[in-house]
Structures are given as C-alpha cells and as structure tokens.
Design an enzyme around this catalytic site. Structure first.
Site, short mmCIF file in Angstrom:
data_model
loop_
_atom_site.label_atom_id
_atom_site.label_comp_id
_atom_site.label_asym_id
_atom_site.label_seq_id
_atom_site.Cartn_x
_atom_site.Cartn_y
_atom_site.Cartn_z
N LYS A 129 0.83 -1.21 0.00
CA LYS A 129 0.00 0.00 0.00
C LYS A 129 0.86 1.25 0.00
CE LYS A 129 -4.44 -0.69 0.09
NZ LYS A 129 -5.65 -0.86 0.78
N LYS A 146 -2.32 -13.59 -8.16
CA LYS A 146 -3.11 -14.24 -7.11
C LYS A 146 -4.59 -13.88 -7.25
CE LYS A 146 -4.09 -12.84 -2.64
NZ LYS A 146 -3.79 -12.32 -1.32
N LYS A 173 -9.91 -10.31 -4.48
CA LYS A 173 -10.92 -9.29 -4.72
C LYS A 173 -10.25 -7.96 -5.05
CE LYS A 173 -12.68 -11.54 -1.17
NZ LYS A 173 -13.34 -11.93 0.05
P1 TYM Z 1 -9.19 -13.36 3.28
O1 TYM Z 1 -10.60 -12.99 3.59
O2 TYM Z 1 -8.43 -12.48 2.36
O3 TYM Z 1 -9.11 -14.81 2.68
C1 TYM Z 1 -9.69 -15.93 3.35
C2 TYM Z 1 -8.83 -17.17 3.13
O4 TYM Z 1 -8.70 -17.46 1.72
C3 TYM Z 1 -7.33 -17.63 1.40
N1 TYM Z 1 -7.09 -17.15 0.01
C4 TYM Z 1 -6.45 -17.84 -0.93
N2 TYM Z 1 -5.88 -19.06 -0.92
C5 TYM Z 1 -5.32 -19.50 -2.06
N3 TYM Z 1 -5.29 -18.78 -3.23
C6 TYM Z 1 -5.83 -17.55 -3.28
N4 TYM Z 1 -5.82 -16.87 -4.42
C7 TYM Z 1 -6.44 -17.02 -2.10
N5 TYM Z 1 -7.08 -15.85 -1.79
C8 TYM Z 1 -7.47 -15.94 -0.48
C9 TYM Z 1 -6.56 -16.78 2.41
O5 TYM Z 1 -5.24 -17.24 2.58
C10 TYM Z 1 -7.39 -16.98 3.66
O6 TYM Z 1 -7.00 -18.16 4.35
N6 TYM Z 1 -6.49 -11.85 7.23
C11 TYM Z 1 -7.37 -12.92 6.76
C12 TYM Z 1 -8.61 -13.09 7.63
C13 TYM Z 1 -8.32 -13.33 9.06
C14 TYM Z 1 -7.78 -14.52 9.63
C15 TYM Z 1 -7.69 -14.25 11.03
C16 TYM Z 1 -7.36 -15.74 9.12
C17 TYM Z 1 -8.54 -12.43 10.07
N7 TYM Z 1 -8.15 -12.99 11.26
C18 TYM Z 1 -7.19 -15.22 11.91
C19 TYM Z 1 -6.87 -16.70 10.00
C20 TYM Z 1 -6.77 -16.44 11.37
C21 TYM Z 1 -7.81 -12.55 5.34
O7 TYM Z 1 -7.70 -11.43 4.92
O8 TYM Z 1 -8.39 -13.56 4.66
#
Ligand code: TYM
Length: 324
Positions: A114, A193, A196
């Site tokens: 960012k 990757k 969104k």
């Molecule tokens: P988020 O909402 O971006 O994504 C949710 C989960 O999907 C996985 N993911 C992917 N895996 C493989 N290929 C991709 N292209 C891809 N895009 C997304 C992410 O690795 C994730 O596991 N910070 C986290 C949310 C969170 C969290 C936590 C996770 C908040 N607190 C505590 C675990 C433990 C996030 O932004 O996920």
C-alpha cells in the site's frame, strides 16, 4: 471433542468468496471438522480496513454464513461466529500492541504494498496483523488453516505470542500454520493471485452461465492449437487440477504436451469440473441465503460460545500484565 486440537480461521466479508478462498481455506478448513474442534469466523473488524459501506458489510456477512452452511459447516458441533460479536478481541489487541515492535509491522507485505502504491494507509491497516494475532491467541488455537498469502501474518502471530510469553510468562499457545502446499496460491483470471483487490476472481457461487463466462476469460498464452503446451505454467490447468482426480490430471497434462489441444477445450473441461463439484452446495447456498433470521440465529449461538472461551483467555492475559 475436548481432547481434539483446536483449529481456527477467519475470512473477511469483503465480497463474494471466490475459488481462491474455497481452495485455500474453506475446503481444507471445513474438512478439519472431522478431526479437530473448529472455530471459524467472519472477520468483519478486519473488513473495515477496506469496506466503508455498512449495508455491503452486512450483506457480505450473510453471504458468508450461507457459504459455510452450504459447504457443510456443522453449527451444532463446531463454533462459527462473527468476529465483532466478541469485542474482547479488541482489548486483547491492545495488550498485544504493547509488546509488538513497530519494525515488525513495518515489514508486513500488505502495508508495504500500500505504501509503495502511494495509497493512503490507515492505522487500522497498519495494526491489522495485531488484531489477527489476537483473533488466533484469544481462542487458544493450535492450528490455523490458511492460504499461502497469510503465511507472514501467521509468523507475526507466533512472534507476538512468543514475546508476550517471554515478558509475562507462559500465557498463549503458539499456533502452527496449516498451509495446503498443493494449493498454495490459486491464480486469478489474469494469472496474479486470485483476489478481490485485483478484480480477477471467479466467484464460488454464481450462476452456471456466469461461471462458464469467467472460466472462458482466464488468460492463457497465444500458442496455436497444434503447438505443444506446458500444463505447469498454464493458469487454466492450475485451477483444473484442483477439481480433477489423478487420472484426469495426467490425461490432460499429456494432451497439453502432445500438441493438438486448444485452450478452449481445457477451459470447457475446467468449467464442467468446477460446476459439478459445486452444484449441490450452490443450490443449498441460494436456498439458505434467503432466510436471514436463521442466519442471525446461527451467528448468535456461535458468538455466545466463542465469547465464553475468549473471556477466559482475556482474563488470563489481563492478570498476567497486572490489570485487575
Ligand atoms: P481473506 O478474507 O483475504 O481470505 C480468506 C482465506 O482465503 C485464502 N485465500 C487464498 N488461498 C489461495 N489462493 C488464493 N488466491 C487465495 N485468496 C485468499 C486466504 O489465505 C485466507 O486463508 N487476514 C485474513 C482473515 C483473518 C484470519 C484471522 C485468518 C482475520 N483474522 C485469523 C486466519 C486467522 C484474510 O484477509 O483472509
């Protein structure tokens, strides 16, 4: 249930979940219900770093409850909740902030990206990894199933937990990341990757026609039908392989290498494979998504259970640091 290891993971309500979320987290995490005590949640506090429309936040949250339901989350035996229903996590975030070095947060990929793109960075985005550490530590989690993009956040969580334990004595369980290496990072339509924020996603549950359209849009190289192709470097194949068995994978990889196969053909096969895999959950998703009273009830029950665990762990941490 109690002698099982506890697994925890979260997903942000920032838009409809996509195939990257499904393969990287939802599918492996939900499969762990058979062997673990699971705590899964909707990370709405985290979503506030990017979603500023309250209605959107609420609708996206309902979408996710319906997604977990459709994919087989057993709400009666496992704990599923909304992050903000357990406000204790924000207090723990503060306690952890006080042992988290600025330098650690300054190295975070999301923050660095960012800054480099000269976008405004809020304190929320900067402090994001501390809230995430609190999410994990407040439930005494042993394992955290996530996609590879969350690896650094998990390392930071371990680091923060170890620092706290070092200063105040054993307080938190230091969790293990569970990254399905085969899946690692699912590419999006443009090969970056699937995310969104890149607007390159294939939504998990859209109509059949939309799914076909999205799959047909996946970018490939411009090799002619006759030319031999390399499945390992093809975005379509990386998605196809996740939905195919070994025999199918090998048969198609052979066809790539032999030449005489056009990308249209593998795209069609990929569409069919995904469509078949999600047909049943998609039906259930659209049916349960309508009943928001039921979705609210699921959240209320899960939130209550989660809050009991979080309250006990927060109490332990407060005592350690000398708060009454
Ligand atoms: P988020 O909402 O971006 O994504 C949710 C989960 O999907 C996985 N993911 C992917 N895996 C493989 N290929 C991709 N292209 C891809 N895009 C997304 C992410 O690795 C994730 O596991 N910070 C986290 C949310 C969170 C969290 C936590 C996770 C908040 N607190 C505590 C675990 C433990 C996030 O932004 O996920």
């Amino acid at each position: 249930m109690t002698d099982r290891k506890r697994t925890l993971s979260g997903i942000k309500p920032t838009g409809s979940p996509h195939l990257g979320n499904y393969l990287g987290m939802l599918k492996p995490a939900l499969a762990m219900q058979a062997t673990h005590e699971t705590f899964y949640f909707i990370a709405d506090y985290h979503a506030l770093t990017s979603v500023t429309n309250p209605k959107e936040l609420r609708e996206n949250t309902y979408d996710l409850v319906a997604v977990f339901d459709a994919l087989g989350m057993d709400f009666s035996r496992h704990t599923f909740f909304r992050q903000s229903d357990v406000p204790e996590v924000t207090e723990l975030t503060w306690l952890l902030s006080c042992v988290t070095p600025m330098g650690l947060l300054e190295r975070a990929h999301a923050y660095k990206e960012k800054r480099q793109s000269k976008e405004d960075v809020t304190h929320g985005l900067f402090a994001y990894p501390v809230l995430m550490a609190a999410d994990i530590l407040i439930y005494d989690s042993h394992e955290v199933p996530v996609g590879k993009d969350q690896k650094q956040h998990l390392e930071m969580t371990r680091d923060i937990a170890q620092r706290f334990n070092h200063i105040y004595g054993e307080t938190f369980i230091v969790p293990e990341p569970r990254i399905a290496e085969v899946v690692a990072t699912i590419p999006g339509l443009d090969g970056r990757k699937m995310s969104k924020s890149y607007d390159n996603v294939i939504p998990l549950f859209s109509s059949e026609a939309q799914l076909r359209k999205q799959v047909m849009r996946i970018v490939t190289d411009s090799k002619s039908v006759e030319e031999p192709k390399d499945p390992e470097h093809c975005n379509v194949f990386q998605i196809f392989r996740q939905f195919a068995d070994e025999t199918q994978r090998e048969a198609w990889a052979k066809r790539y290498r032999a030449g005489g196969m056009g990308y249209g053909e593998i795209k069609q096969a990929t569409f069919e494979a995904i469509n078949e895999a999600i047909r049943k959950p998609r039906e259930r998703y659209f049916a349960v998504r309508e009943d928001t009273a039921q979705l609210d009830a699921i959240l209320a029950e899960g939130g209550e259970r989660a809050r009991q665990v979080a309250g006990a762990v927060l109490y332990r941490a407060r005592k350690r640091v000398g708060l009454s």
